[in-house]
Scaffold this active site. Structure first.
Site, short mmCIF file in Angstrom:
data_model
loop_
_atom_site.label_atom_id
_atom_site.label_comp_id
_atom_site.label_asym_id
_atom_site.label_seq_id
_atom_site.Cartn_x
_atom_site.Cartn_y
_atom_site.Cartn_z
N CYS A 159 82.40 50.29 -54.86
CA CYS A 159 82.82 50.64 -56.23
C CYS A 159 83.87 51.72 -56.20
CB CYS A 159 81.62 51.11 -57.04
SG CYS A 159 82.01 51.30 -58.80
N CYS A 204 74.03 38.01 -62.72
CA CYS A 204 74.64 39.34 -62.67
C CYS A 204 75.58 39.32 -61.46
CB CYS A 204 73.53 40.37 -62.50
SG CYS A 204 74.15 42.03 -62.26
N CYS A 214 69.30 47.10 -61.53
CA CYS A 214 70.52 47.87 -61.84
C CYS A 214 70.65 49.07 -60.91
CB CYS A 214 70.43 48.47 -63.24
SG CYS A 214 70.62 47.32 -64.55
N CYS A 260 73.80 55.90 -58.76
CA CYS A 260 73.96 54.48 -58.43
C CYS A 260 74.15 54.28 -56.93
CB CYS A 260 75.15 53.92 -59.20
SG CYS A 260 75.45 52.18 -58.84
N GLY A 263 80.52 47.24 -58.39
CA GLY A 263 81.92 47.46 -58.73
C GLY A 263 82.17 47.76 -60.19
N GLU A 264 83.38 48.23 -60.47
CA GLU A 264 83.81 48.53 -61.83
C GLU A 264 84.80 47.43 -62.25
OE1 GLU A 264 83.21 50.38 -64.52
OE2 GLU A 264 84.94 49.33 -65.34
N GLU A 275 76.64 41.46 -53.44
CA GLU A 275 75.39 40.90 -53.92
C GLU A 275 75.53 40.39 -55.34
OE1 GLU A 275 72.34 43.49 -51.16
OE2 GLU A 275 72.86 44.31 -53.11
N CYS A 284 79.33 57.37 -59.71
CA CYS A 284 78.13 57.75 -60.46
C CYS A 284 77.03 58.19 -59.48
CB CYS A 284 77.63 56.59 -61.30
SG CYS A 284 78.91 55.92 -62.38
N1 SAH Z 1 80.62 49.77 -63.16
C1 SAH Z 1 80.11 49.02 -64.27
C2 SAH Z 1 79.30 47.83 -63.84
C3 SAH Z 1 78.00 48.17 -63.13
S1 SAH Z 1 76.75 47.80 -64.22
C4 SAH Z 1 79.33 49.94 -65.19
O1 SAH Z 1 79.11 51.08 -64.82
O2 SAH Z 1 79.00 49.55 -66.30
C5 SAH Z 1 75.37 48.53 -63.57
C6 SAH Z 1 74.57 49.23 -64.67
O3 SAH Z 1 73.43 49.82 -64.06
C7 SAH Z 1 75.35 50.35 -65.32
O4 SAH Z 1 74.98 50.49 -66.66
C8 SAH Z 1 74.86 51.54 -64.52
O5 SAH Z 1 75.08 52.74 -65.20
C9 SAH Z 1 73.41 51.21 -64.35
N2 SAH Z 1 72.79 51.89 -63.21
C10 SAH Z 1 73.40 52.36 -62.10
N3 SAH Z 1 72.48 52.89 -61.27
C11 SAH Z 1 71.29 52.73 -61.87
C12 SAH Z 1 69.95 53.04 -61.49
N4 SAH Z 1 69.69 53.62 -60.33
N5 SAH Z 1 68.95 52.71 -62.34
C13 SAH Z 1 69.21 52.09 -63.51
N6 SAH Z 1 70.45 51.76 -63.91
C14 SAH Z 1 71.47 52.09 -63.11
#
Ligand code: SAH
Length: 345
Positions: free
Chosen positions: A113, A106, A338, A120, A164-165, A93, A117
């Site tokens: 991923c 974005c 996010c 997420c 993804g990372e 996506e 976390c």
């Molecule tokens: N893997 C990378 C890129 C993903 S960015 C990273 O972790 O930075 C996605 C962003 O959304 C990250 O800052 C992540 O911590 C945040 N995120 C993940 N799940 C979320 C949620 N349920 N609500 C708000 N932010 C979230």
């Protein structure tokens, strides 16, 4: 079996060599390269200044693994989410986020991923594969078209904050950014691109060594190891002292300020101790903090902290001269915010 190669895996020189080996001029390689990248041709048939015979040779040897926008959803706040079908049928996506006069893309860097976390939705998919540079580039091209269509101007910013990372797909992400910033691609400024990482110290140092010109964001969420490991289990292997050292290295080489992304949750990081640990962490290198609104992902283990706690974070950070922004969620109604990207529809 399909033995044809993905033509966009070739460099410009390799493409020029291909034509020379086939008795044509090297220059033909430049023309085809332009069709593939700056003109985003979907098929060899689109390449109208290339002769029919040459197009047939290309057809016989190569494929263009172009992405397809499978479904597109628009949120009530103007956010657009694309479900992208890849050449092998997998889906990722990407999201277009309009804010004032800007539009931000974005984009995803992996299918699923590599990391785990707990808060997420993407982490639950597990990693299926890395995206190729052209698959990342195509997401940007698709969103740029949507930006022109719906908002009458080109895409202004790109964030690698989709699925993804990015630093676990380092080479392909850097190659895609090369194409996005190159005049032969989209010609965007690297200053308008932000790569977000959960914090992989070794790769942050590599970015610094490679002298990249884009911005770096780190999803911190806690500056206390025990807490961070609980919600981001990989922190066990990449503890905060390694992250700190890598960020110091990054700043020494690039002089580019870091953005920390941070969600405040009930019962997890809503204490004075958590705030003070963040203040201490923010003193290591010049930075700013984005407090992100939490987007619930079904089972409700995580809950956004009370507004009073968020206000405490803001006032204590500001008292310590740390820049802090509060980021509201966008596209929640279509699961585009996010942490919500999980191929639900
Ligand atoms: N893997 C990378 C890129 C993903 S960015 C990273 O972790 O930075 C996605 C962003 O959304 C990250 O800052 C992540 O911590 C945040 N995120 C993940 N799940 C979320 C949620 N349920 N609500 C708000 N932010 C979230």
């Amino acid at each position: 079996m399909n033995q044809k190669k993905d033509i966009r895996a070739l460099t410009k020189d390799q493409l020029r060599d291909f034509f020379v080996e086939n008795g044509d001029k090297a220059f033909r390689g430049n023309q085809v390269y332009e069709w593939l990248w700056s003109k985003s041709a979907y098929t060899f048939e689109d390449m109208t200044n290339i002769s029919k015979e040459t197009r047939q040779i290309l057809q016989d040897n190569f494929v263009i693994n172009h992405i397809e926008v499978d479904t597109m959803q628009r949120s009530s706040d103007g956010t657009v989410k694309n479900a992208i079908r890849l050449y092998d049928g997998l889906i990722v996506e990407s999201v277009l986020i309009p804010t004032g006069t800007r539009t931000t893309a974005c984009v995803s860097s992996q299918v699923g991923c590599s990391l785990d976390c707990l808060f997420c939705a993407t982490a639950r998919l597990k990693k299926m594969r890395n995206l190729n540079p052209d698959e990342i580039y195509d997401q940007v091209v698709a969103i740029n078209k949507e930006s022109l269509l719906y908002y009458n101007h080109k895409l202004s910013n790109i964030v690698f904050m989709g699925m993804g990372e990015p630093l676990m797909n380092y080479n392909n992400v850097l190659k895609s950014i090369e194409k996005i910033t190159s005049p032969e691609g989209l010609g965007m400024s690297p200053k308008r691109i932000t790569v977000s990482t959960s914090g992989v110290p070794k790769m942050i140092k590599k970015l610094a060594d490679d002298e990249v010109k884009f911005n770096l964001a780190v999803s911190l969420h806690s500056a206390i190891d025990e807490v961070r490991t609980k919600i981001m289990p990989f922190n066990e292997n990449f503890p905060l002292k390694d992250l700190k050292e890598a960020l110091e290295y990054w700043y020494a080489k690039t002089s580019s300020r870091i953005t920390y992304e941070y969600v405040v949750w009930n019962g997890i990081n809503d204490t004075r101790e958590a705030i003070m640990a963040l203040v201490t962490f923010c003193k290591y290198v010049p930075c700013k903090v984005n407090l992100i609104e939490y987007n619930p992902i079904d089972d409700g283990d995580f809950k956004q902290a009370k507004p009073q706690v968020i206000s405490d974070y803001i006032s204590i950070l500001e008292m310590n001269d740390i820049i802090v922004n509060v980021r509201r969620s966008r596209g929640k109604d279509i699961d585009a915010a996010c942490g919500q990207l999980a191929n639900k529809s």
